[in-house]
Design a protein around this motif. Structure first.
Motif, PDB file in Angstrom:
ATOM      1  N   SER A 198      -0.279   2.050  -6.626  1.00  0.00           N
ATOM      2  CA  SER A 198       1.180   2.196  -6.643  1.00  0.00           C
ATOM      3  C   SER A 198       1.885   1.526  -5.471  1.00  0.00           C
ATOM      4  O   SER A 198       3.086   1.695  -5.300  1.00  0.00           O
ATOM      5  N   GLY A 199       1.137   0.771  -4.669  1.00  0.00           N
ATOM      6  CA  GLY A 199       1.744   0.080  -3.545  1.00  0.00           C
ATOM      7  C   GLY A 199       0.701  -0.202  -2.489  1.00  0.00           C
ATOM      8  O   GLY A 199      -0.503  -0.215  -2.753  1.00  0.00           O
ATOM      9  N   ILE A 200       1.156  -0.422  -1.268  1.00  0.00           N
ATOM     10  CA  ILE A 200       0.267  -0.675  -0.138  1.00  0.00           C
ATOM     11  C   ILE A 200       0.184   0.599   0.694  1.00  0.00           C
ATOM     12  O   ILE A 200       1.211   1.153   1.079  1.00  0.00           O
ATOM     13  N   TYR A 201      -1.037   1.059   0.935  1.00  0.00           N
ATOM     14  CA  TYR A 201      -1.245   2.335   1.622  1.00  0.00           C
ATOM     15  C   TYR A 201      -1.682   2.112   3.073  1.00  0.00           C
ATOM     16  O   TYR A 201      -2.467   1.206   3.358  1.00  0.00           O
ATOM     17  N   GLU A 202      -1.202   2.972   3.965  1.00  0.00           N
ATOM     18  CA  GLU A 202      -1.714   2.958   5.336  1.00  0.00           C
ATOM     19  C   GLU A 202      -3.201   3.295   5.345  1.00  0.00           C
ATOM     20  O   GLU A 202      -3.978   2.699   6.086  1.00  0.00           O
ATOM     21  N   ASP A 203      -3.578   4.252   4.515  1.00  0.00           N
ATOM     22  CA  ASP A 203      -4.984   4.594   4.297  1.00  0.00           C
ATOM     23  C   ASP A 203      -5.302   4.222   2.848  1.00  0.00           C
ATOM     24  O   ASP A 203      -4.794   4.853   1.925  1.00  0.00           O
ATOM     25  N   PRO A 204      -6.121   3.188   2.636  1.00  0.00           N
ATOM     26  CA  PRO A 204      -6.368   2.710   1.273  1.00  0.00           C
ATOM     27  C   PRO A 204      -6.901   3.781   0.321  1.00  0.00           C
ATOM     28  O   PRO A 204      -6.797   3.623  -0.894  1.00  0.00           O
ATOM     29  N   ASP A 205      -7.452   4.861   0.865  1.00  0.00           N
ATOM     30  CA  ASP A 205      -8.009   5.924   0.025  1.00  0.00           C
ATOM     31  C   ASP A 205      -7.041   7.079  -0.228  1.00  0.00           C
ATOM     32  O   ASP A 205      -7.407   8.058  -0.869  1.00  0.00           O
ATOM     33  N   ASP A 206      -5.819   6.954   0.291  1.00  0.00           N
ATOM     34  CA  ASP A 206      -4.866   8.068   0.193  1.00  0.00           C
ATOM     35  C   ASP A 206      -3.514   7.555  -0.285  1.00  0.00           C
ATOM     36  O   ASP A 206      -2.745   6.971   0.471  1.00  0.00           O
ATOM     37  N   VAL A 223       2.307  -3.477   7.557  1.00  0.00           N
ATOM     38  CA  VAL A 223       1.823  -3.714   6.196  1.00  0.00           C
ATOM     39  C   VAL A 223       0.598  -4.623   6.230  1.00  0.00           C
ATOM     40  O   VAL A 223      -0.415  -4.367   5.571  1.00  0.00           O
ATOM     41  N   GLU A 224       0.675  -5.696   7.016  1.00  0.00           N
ATOM     42  CA  GLU A 224      -0.451  -6.621   7.112  1.00  0.00           C
ATOM     43  C   GLU A 224      -1.686  -5.923   7.689  1.00  0.00           C
ATOM     44  O   GLU A 224      -2.816  -6.166   7.254  1.00  0.00           O
ATOM     45  N   THR A 232      -5.216  -7.804   0.681  1.00  0.00           N
ATOM     46  CA  THR A 232      -4.966  -8.792   1.734  1.00  0.00           C
ATOM     47  C   THR A 232      -4.301 -10.036   1.169  1.00  0.00           C
ATOM     48  O   THR A 232      -3.320 -10.551   1.721  1.00  0.00           O
ATOM     49  N   LYS A 233      -4.816 -10.533   0.043  1.00  0.00           N
ATOM     50  CA  LYS A 233      -4.246 -11.743  -0.551  1.00  0.00           C
ATOM     51  C   LYS A 233      -2.873 -11.477  -1.158  1.00  0.00           C
ATOM     52  O   LYS A 233      -2.016 -12.363  -1.196  1.00  0.00           O
ATOM     53  N   LYS A 234      -2.622 -10.257  -1.609  1.00  0.00           N
ATOM     54  CA  LYS A 234      -1.306  -9.940  -2.154  1.00  0.00           C
ATOM     55  C   LYS A 234      -0.246  -9.949  -1.043  1.00  0.00           C
ATOM     56  O   LYS A 234       0.875 -10.408  -1.254  1.00  0.00           O
ATOM     57  N   VAL A 235      -0.615  -9.438   0.122  1.00  0.00           N
ATOM     58  CA  VAL A 235       0.323  -9.468   1.251  1.00  0.00           C
ATOM     59  C   VAL A 235       0.518 -10.901   1.732  1.00  0.00           C
ATOM     60  O   VAL A 235       1.630 -11.310   2.084  1.00  0.00           O
ATOM     61  N   MET A 236      -0.550 -11.685   1.735  1.00  0.00           N
ATOM     62  CA  MET A 236      -0.440 -13.105   2.070  1.00  0.00           C
ATOM     63  C   MET A 236       0.517 -13.805   1.101  1.00  0.00           C
ATOM     64  O   MET A 236       1.389 -14.594   1.501  1.00  0.00           O
ATOM     65  N   ALA A 237       0.360 -13.508  -0.188  1.00  0.00           N
ATOM     66  CA  ALA A 237       1.235 -14.094  -1.197  1.00  0.00           C
ATOM     67  C   ALA A 237       2.673 -13.619  -1.016  1.00  0.00           C
ATOM     68  O   ALA A 237       3.625 -14.399  -1.198  1.00  0.00           O
ATOM     69  N   ALA A 238       2.862 -12.360  -0.647  1.00  0.00           N
ATOM     70  CA  ALA A 238       4.211 -11.832  -0.423  1.00  0.00           C
ATOM     71  C   ALA A 238       4.898 -12.595   0.704  1.00  0.00           C
ATOM     72  O   ALA A 238       6.086 -12.952   0.603  1.00  0.00           O
ATOM     73  N   ARG A 239       4.172 -12.851   1.776  1.00  0.00           N
ATOM     74  CA  ARG A 239       4.739 -13.629   2.877  1.00  0.00           C
ATOM     75  C   ARG A 239       5.183 -15.007   2.388  1.00  0.00           C
ATOM     76  O   ARG A 239       6.280 -15.473   2.687  1.00  0.00           O
ATOM     77  N   GLU A 240       4.315 -15.666   1.620  1.00  0.00           N
ATOM     78  CA  GLU A 240       4.641 -17.001   1.125  1.00  0.00           C
ATOM     79  C   GLU A 240       5.844 -16.974   0.189  1.00  0.00           C
ATOM     80  O   GLU A 240       6.678 -17.886   0.208  1.00  0.00           O
ATOM     81  N   ALA A 241       5.923 -15.941  -0.643  1.00  0.00           N
ATOM     82  CA  ALA A 241       7.066 -15.828  -1.553  1.00  0.00           C
ATOM     83  C   ALA A 241       8.374 -15.709  -0.775  1.00  0.00           C
ATOM     84  O   ALA A 241       9.360 -16.394  -1.075  1.00  0.00           O
TER      85      ALA A 241
END
Length: 288
Positions: A198-206, A223-224, A232-241
């Motif tokens: 549902s998004g980017i988590y501070e703790d990937p398991d929570d 976020v990075e 990781t690649k989605k955040v990289m892509a977000a930066r590029e967008a």
């Protein structure tokens, strides 16, 4: 305002809700460009053909596919062949006049072909040759805008058109998230990246630690730092967008009710242009 939607190719992603939502948005007069991934389907097809998918790690720690000639043949068969056609078929059944395009059509997605990539194996940096990949450098936004103006909904898939040093072109692989980012940037659109979380988590398991938004460089740095694995690649892509001109990037669940509408209303992790500090991307060029 145009919205570019990227539907992930993970097995846990069900595209049905997103496609119905595309139909609703189009009926409301919203312009939508749909893009999609498909790594899982490519890997499954390779395995059915008795071939082993090959993944490599760059010196920077980013993991991506190594696409040799045989893998590229499967990639072309699965991505623009089966998956893109299936999505166009489904949208037509939703009442949407969709048009399937690969990056090779009309030079939609173009850039230099990379035949060799830097990789890290057993702790050593090496050059691995025979790759069929590239980094998108230009988008034929006129083609997309013409289709949108005429009432069509483009459904875009890699491969991209890779320029050879010797002249001419070769169809090559490119990361699907970064392809969506390039399209969103070229169109000055909102980008909605639909995935199996549902998004980017501070703790990937929570899931309770989801980061709702980032509108400053400090928040984007958080976020990075939080992004791991496929994120990781989605955040990289977000930066590029955002650097390319996208008005926002939202990472959200594909499996929610009306997932695109919900994401645009703030249900997910929203990244805004103000989140970027001055500077360039890290330049990693591993394909999907």
């Amino acid at each position: 305002m145009t919205v570019v939607v990227k539907i992930g190719g993970a097995r846990a992603v069900d595209p049905a809700g997103a496609l119905a939502d595309v139909a609703s948005l189009v009926e409301e007069g919203r312009e939508v460009v749909l893009t999609h991934g498909g790594s899982t389907a490519v890997d499954e097809t390779l395995e059915e053909l008795g071939q082993e998918p090959t993944y490599v790690e760059t010196p920077g720690g980013v993991v991506g596919r190594f696409t040799d000639e045989e893998t590229m043949d499967v990639f072309k068969m699965v991505m623009p062949g089966k998956l893109n056609t299936d999505l166009v078929e489904s949208l037509q059944n939703e009442g949407v006049d969709a048009v399937g395009l690969s990056g090779t059509d009309g030079k939609l997605l173009e850039g230099k072909r990379k035949s060799a990539v830097r990789v890290k194996e057993d702790g050593k940096k090496k050059i691995k040759r025979g790759d069929h990949s590239g980094k998108i450098e230009s988008v034929n936004s006129d083609l997309l805008e013409t289709l949108l103006a005429d009432g069509y909904t483009p459904v875009v898939s890699v491969p991209m058109l890779g320029r050879e040093k010797s002249g001419g072109y070769t169809a090559v692989n490119a990361d699907a998230d970064r392809a969506a980012a390039a399209v969103a940037g070229a169109l000055g659109a909102d980008l909605v990246v639909l995935t199996d979380v549902s998004g980017i988590y501070e703790d990937p398991d929570d899931e309770a630690t989801r980061i709702d938004s980032a509108s400053t460089p400090k928040e984007f740095a958080a976020v990075e730092a939080a992004a791991e694995g496929f994120m990781t690649k989605k955040v990289m892509a977000a930066r590029e967008a955002l650097e390319g001109g996208a008005t926002s990037v939202i990472v959200a669940s594909a499996n929610a009710d009306e997932p695109i509408t919900a994401a645009l209303a703030g249900e997910g992790t929203t990244l805004e242009p103000g989140a970027l500090a001055d500077g360039e991307t890290d330049g990693e060029e591993v394909a999907q």
